[in-house]
Design a protein around this motif. Structure first.
Motif, PDB file in Angstrom:
ATOM      1  N   ASP A 203       0.724  -0.999   0.079  1.00 22.09           N
ATOM      2  CA  ASP A 203      -0.028   0.020   0.125  1.00 22.09           C
ATOM      3  C   ASP A 203       0.793   1.246  -0.025  1.00 22.09           C
ATOM      4  OD1 ASP A 203      -2.169   1.531   0.187  1.00 22.09           O
ATOM      5  OD2 ASP A 203      -2.550   1.274   2.420  1.00 22.09           O
ATOM      6  N   HIS A 207       1.088   4.240  -2.764  1.00 18.33           N
ATOM      7  CA  HIS A 207       1.015   5.515  -2.579  1.00 18.33           C
ATOM      8  C   HIS A 207       2.044   6.525  -3.133  1.00 18.33           C
ATOM      9  CE1 HIS A 207      -1.232   4.516   1.273  1.00 18.33           C
ATOM     10  NE2 HIS A 207      -1.969   4.432   0.412  1.00 18.33           N
ATOM     11  N   HIS A 272      -5.787   2.983  -6.908  1.00 13.88           N
ATOM     12  CA  HIS A 272      -6.352   3.291  -5.646  1.00 13.88           C
ATOM     13  C   HIS A 272      -8.113   3.383  -5.838  1.00 13.88           C
ATOM     14  CE1 HIS A 272      -3.019   3.640  -2.834  1.00 13.88           C
ATOM     15  NE2 HIS A 272      -3.964   3.515  -1.856  1.00 13.88           N
ATOM     16  N   HIS A 286      -6.888  -3.722   1.701  1.00 15.99           N
ATOM     17  CA  HIS A 286      -6.706  -2.609   0.764  1.00 15.99           C
ATOM     18  C   HIS A 286      -5.317  -2.865   0.095  1.00 15.99           C
ATOM     19  CE1 HIS A 286      -6.326   1.245  -0.784  1.00 15.99           C
ATOM     20  NE2 HIS A 286      -5.436   1.517  -0.042  1.00 15.99           N
ATOM     21  N   ASN A 290      -4.278  -3.022  -4.040  1.00 20.75           N
ATOM     22  CA  ASN A 290      -3.512  -2.264  -4.809  1.00 20.75           C
ATOM     23  C   ASN A 290      -2.572  -3.139  -5.365  1.00 20.75           C
ATOM     24  OD1 ASN A 290      -4.548   0.290  -4.102  1.00 20.75           O
ATOM     25  ND2 ASN A 290      -3.515   0.062  -1.961  1.00 20.75           N
TER      26      ASN A 290
HETATM   27 FE   LIG Z   1      -3.696   3.116   0.092  1.00 20.63          FE
END
Ligand SMILES: [Fe+2]
Length: 391
Positions: A203, A207, A272, A286, A290
């Protein structure tokens, strides 16, 4: 659009929002002091039940006691926090007469805590805040102690809440949900298992990559994003192999914080948007969503930002011992090789996603605010095709 440049420096206006933060061993023990300095007398601790058994958690509560703070605890928070949990948290906050919030946990309790604060302050349903700058009044003082190296909710202006009726995650993007202080202590991540370490670490990587290739990138977010990519390349595999490796844990915590500072300001992209749609529908972790989508979206976006993807692959490849080959394929191979080293090879089909739901998932992904900053504008058919490639 670029309005001008001098000596290679971009001159487009960009703002950068960040909370006060303390990074380093022992930072979590400052929670009592920070809450007291913000005027709290009765903080609501928002967390998850499995965290409360750890010694460091008890130290945090002891710190509240030492500073004369009579806390209440709300731990009715799921992974992928739900709208009704926020409503219950806000009721509990009011019933307990709380005056500040201390979030201790990963992205789920931190996002829930942010949402409880703004629901309390504005007297509205949490889903009314979905979108960008939809919150009129900030919540009460908020201190965050992140316990995973990934979500960066402690430094971001994002809160992601599951709209359970529509089965989609909504993104609340607002300066009002930026914490007053983030106490970032790598030691609290030593207790995380391998799967959570990998999912949250990927994650953080997502990002950083999405912030770096975002339409809203700038020189300051670039600095944090690219260094975050390098740090993930160096530290995620060692942290996954040996959870007690404090050096690797600290490297990942720093990577996560840098990635958070980058994406909070440059926003994200199609990975995302698609992960939010997928996570609300399927409740999958999550970070895993991703990780499945990262290289597929990179292949789709590559021609819109080739130099930026090359820079990402160089930073990740050099740090993880895999120099990228030429062109698009070279970039994709670095991303895929990194996933392979972490054992990430899940397909959407085996995770219970149904092909007939892809049109709806694509429709919802297109409505997600993170899609606005994706470097290439996809159609619904493009998004459906990307999901289909992940089967
Ligand atoms: Fe995230």
């Amino acid at each position: 659009m670029t309005t001008g440049a001098m000596a290679g420096v971009m001159l487009d206006m960009r703002k950068f929002v960040a909370p006060e933060f303390v990074f380093g061993l022992g930072a979590s023990r400052l929670a009592g002091q920070y809450c007291r300095n913000l005027g709290a007398r009765r903080p609501l601790v928002v967390t998850m039940p499995d965290l409360m058994e750890h010694g460091w958690f008890r130290d945090i509560l002891a710190g509240l006691d030492e500073h004369g703070l009579r806390h209440a605890v709300f731990h009715d928070v799921s992974e992928n926090p739900r709208d009704h949990e926020v409503a219950r948290g806000a009721e509990f906050y009011a019933a307990q007469g709380c005056d500040a919030i201390l979030a201790v946990g990963g992205g789920s309790p931190m996002d829930c805590a942010k949402a409880i604060g703004i629901v309390h302050a504005n007297g509205q349903d949490v889903l009314e805040f979905a979108g960008v700058d939809m919150v009129a009044r900030p919540g009460p003082p908020l201190v965050c102690v992140p316990t995973t190296a990934g979500s960066s909710a402690d430094v971001s202006q994002f809160a992601i809440i599951n709209d359970t009726a529509r089965r989609v995650k909504v993104a609340i993007v607002s300066k009002t949900v930026v914490a007053d202080a983030a106490l970032v202590d790598p030691a609290v991540t030593l207790t995380k298992d391998r799967e959570l370490t990998v999912n949250t670490g990927l994650d953080a990587l997502t990002h950083a990559v999405e912030a770096y290739v975002s339409n809203a990138n700038g020189p300051v977010t670039d600095l944090f994003a690219l260094e975050a990519v390098r740090l993930v390349g160096e530290h995620l595999v060692p942290a996954a192999q040996d959870g007690q490796n404090l050096d690797a844990r600290a490297g990942m915590m720093l990577a996560s914080m840098y990635a958070g500072l980058a994406f909070s300001n440059a926003i994200l992209g199609a990975v995302h948007s698609m992960a939010h749609s997928l996570g609300g529908y399927s409740d999958l972790p999550h970070g895993m969503c991703n990780a499945i989508l990262l290289d597929l979206v990179a292949a789709f976006n590559y021609d819109a930002a080739p130099e930026r993807y090359r820079a990402v692959a160089s930073a990740l490849g050099r740090a993880s011992g895999a120099e990228p080959g030429p062109g698009r394929e070279g970039v994709l191979e670095v991303l895929r090789a990194f996933k392979r080293r972490l054992g990430v090879d899940k397909r959407l089909g085996e995770l219970g996603v149904r092909r007939e739901d892809l049109p709806r998932l694509a429709e919802l992904a297109l409505q997600d605010p993170c899609m606005v900053t994706n470097p290439r504008k996809p159609t619904r058919e493009d998004i459906e095709a990307l999901y289909a490639q992940a089967f």
